[in-house]
Design an enzyme around this catalytic site. Structure first.
Site, PDB file in Angstrom:
ATOM      1  N   GLY A   1      -8.250   9.840   8.839  1.00 10.07           N
ATOM      2  CA  GLY A   1      -8.638  10.001  10.234  1.00 10.07           C
ATOM      3  C   GLY A   1      -9.681  11.060  10.501  1.00 10.07           C
ATOM      4  O   GLY A   1      -9.994  11.350  11.657  1.00 10.07           O
TER       5      GLY A   1
ATOM      6  N   ALA B   1      -9.456   5.907   3.224  1.00 16.18           N
ATOM      7  CA  ALA B   1      -9.329   7.016   4.177  1.00 16.18           C
ATOM      8  C   ALA B   1     -10.514   7.975   4.152  1.00 16.18           C
ATOM      9  O   ALA B   1     -11.116   8.222   3.109  1.00 16.18           O
ATOM     10  CB  ALA B   1      -8.051   7.827   3.942  1.00 16.18           C
ATOM     11  N   GLY B   2     -10.812   8.477   5.329  1.00 10.85           N
ATOM     12  CA  GLY B   2     -11.799   9.536   5.466  1.00 10.85           C
ATOM     13  C   GLY B   2     -13.209   9.089   5.789  1.00 10.85           C
ATOM     14  O   GLY B   2     -14.074   9.912   6.065  1.00 10.85           O
TER      15      GLY B   2
ATOM     16  N   ASN C   1      -9.883   2.272   8.823  1.00 10.18           N
ATOM     17  CA  ASN C   1      -9.313   1.865  10.101  1.00 10.18           C
ATOM     18  C   ASN C   1      -9.989   2.615  11.247  1.00 10.18           C
ATOM     19  O   ASN C   1     -10.700   2.037  12.058  1.00 10.18           O
ATOM     20  CB  ASN C   1      -7.800   2.122  10.083  1.00 10.18           C
ATOM     21  CG  ASN C   1      -7.053   1.468  11.232  1.00 10.18           C
ATOM     22  OD1 ASN C   1      -5.875   1.191  11.136  1.00 10.18           O
ATOM     23  ND2 ASN C   1      -7.694   1.171  12.353  1.00 10.18           N
ATOM     24  N   SER C   2      -9.802   3.947  11.264  1.00 14.08           N
ATOM     25  CA  SER C   2     -10.289   4.732  12.402  1.00 14.08           C
ATOM     26  C   SER C   2     -11.789   4.592  12.617  1.00 14.08           C
ATOM     27  O   SER C   2     -12.255   4.569  13.763  1.00 14.08           O
ATOM     28  CB  SER C   2      -9.953   6.211  12.198  1.00 14.08           C
ATOM     29  OG  SER C   2      -8.590   6.384  11.963  1.00 14.08           O
TER      30      SER C   2
ATOM     31  N   LYS D   1       0.878  -1.171   0.000  1.00 15.12           N
ATOM     32  CA  LYS D   1       0.000   0.000   0.000  1.00 15.12           C
ATOM     33  C   LYS D   1       0.912   1.216   0.000  1.00 15.12           C
ATOM     34  O   LYS D   1       1.543   1.531   1.008  1.00 15.12           O
ATOM     35  CB  LYS D   1      -0.916  -0.008   1.228  1.00 15.12           C
ATOM     36  CG  LYS D   1      -1.827   1.189   1.299  1.00 15.12           C
ATOM     37  CD  LYS D   1      -2.575   1.280   2.613  1.00 15.12           C
ATOM     38  CE  LYS D   1      -3.292   2.620   2.696  1.00 15.12           C
ATOM     39  NZ  LYS D   1      -3.838   2.883   4.031  1.00 15.12           N
TER      40      LYS D   1
END
EC number: 2.8.1.10
Lengths: 264, 64
Positions: A162, A189-190, A211-212, A101
């Site tokens: 994040g 992301a986001g 993830n977050s 990645k």
């Protein structure tokens, strides 16, 4: 490819369309349970300096290995092509995978990928035998250049890492989908909510990576399940094909036969 | 000889990378770079570390 029942990453097929990160969970037990509940088959990992006094991070590694999932090492934190290329090589040796990645940060404030060097770094890694999954912005031309140099998977951001804001620029993301119909596109992301995941699939994206949104939820395990459902719902909705959008109301109940109506 | 391992100063007698890794107490699995350049495991035995070299020894960690 975009109508396939399977997610295809460099020729490898996966049933789950959710790629999950392994960071930021409140504990290793919660991490494992959330990953299992998400039904993800691909989990992201990284490399950092070892401290032999804490056993070299072996506990995390053993727990992750016990899940038996496909690993996707990242180059998070890299700010130069040299860092990216060398961390990728270290990852390939240690994790025994040619997947990478590709993260090459160009600005610390919003962790935006460096658009100029990203394509060059992808090209170097592809020529060295890596299967590159580049994390990039929602810039159509950058995505086209990445596809042109041989990236079979491209991962534009939904919004900065994040932030949990969802898809900041759906028009740009739609344009990428439209112009790269044969590339596996993953929103990376986001995302913060399951509805953001549904939105990504409704735009025709093949998968999401997050993830977050799960790890930092109040209840990560339940949120992992929610995202799993969202991926399935969004993908099914996309394949089913939406109704035509209209500017004016159109009744769904027939007008014909309506009582109380008389022609004057 | 003074070198940096994972950004901490170390004094080592032996310049062979394989001995330096052993002295550091690195736990498998790990990967190594010297001055930002990856060193393959197969080259540990033949790689010599120079004074003031920056050695990185990395291990798996969680990531997003």
């Amino acid at each position: 490819m975009k109508n396939s029942n399977k997610l295809i990453i460099y020729g490898q097929e996966f049933s789950s369309r959710l790629l999950i990160g392994s960071a930021l969970y409140p504990s290793l037990d919660v991490m494992k349970a959330a990953i299992v509940k998400s039904e993800s088959e691909i989990v992201t990992v990284s490399l950092r300096r070892q401290n032999p006094e804490n056993n070299g991070g072996n506990i995390f590694w053993q727990e992750l290995q016990s899940l038996g999932l496909t690993l996707l090492p990242n180059t998070a934190g890299c700010h130069s092509m040299k860092e990216v290329v060398n961390l990728a090589k270290m990852s390939r040796e240690l994790f025994q995978t040619d997947w990478i990645k590709l993260e090459l940060i160009g600005d610390e404030y919003n962790l935006q990928p460096d658009p100029m060097n990203l394509v060059a770094a992808a090209d170097i890694l592809l020529k060295d035998g890596f299967k590159v999954l580049p994390y990039c912005t929602d810039d159509l031309v950058i995505c086209r250049r990445l596809a042109d140099c041989g990236c079979e998977v491209i991962m534009p951001w939904g919004s900065p890492i994040g932030t949990g804001q969802g898809l900041a620029n759906p028009q740009a993301l739609s344009a990428i989908r439209h112009r790269l119909p044969d590339t596996t596109l993953i929103i990376d992301a986001g995302l913060g909510l399951p509805s953001h995941a549904v939105h990504a699939f409704e735009l025709g994206y093949d998968a999401i990576l997050l993830n977050s949104a799960i790890a930092q939820a109040t209840d990560p395990i339940t949120m992992a399940s929610a995202f799993s459902y969202a991926c399935k719902a969004g993908r099914a909705g996309y394949l089913a094909g939406r109704m035509p959008e209209r500017q004016v109301a159109q009744p769904s109940t027939p007008i014909m036969g309506m009582p109380f109506w008389h022609q004057d | 000889m003074r070198i940096m391992i994972n950004n901490i100063e170390h004094l080592v007698d032996n310049s062979e990378l394989v001995e330096i890794i052993k002295q550091y107490g690195a736990k498998a699995p790990f990967a190594v770079a010297i001055n930002g350049e990856f060193v393959a495991k197969s080259n540990y035995a033949t790689t010599q570390v120079q004074p003031d070299d920056l050695v990185d020894i990395v291990s798996p960690i969680f990531g997003g």
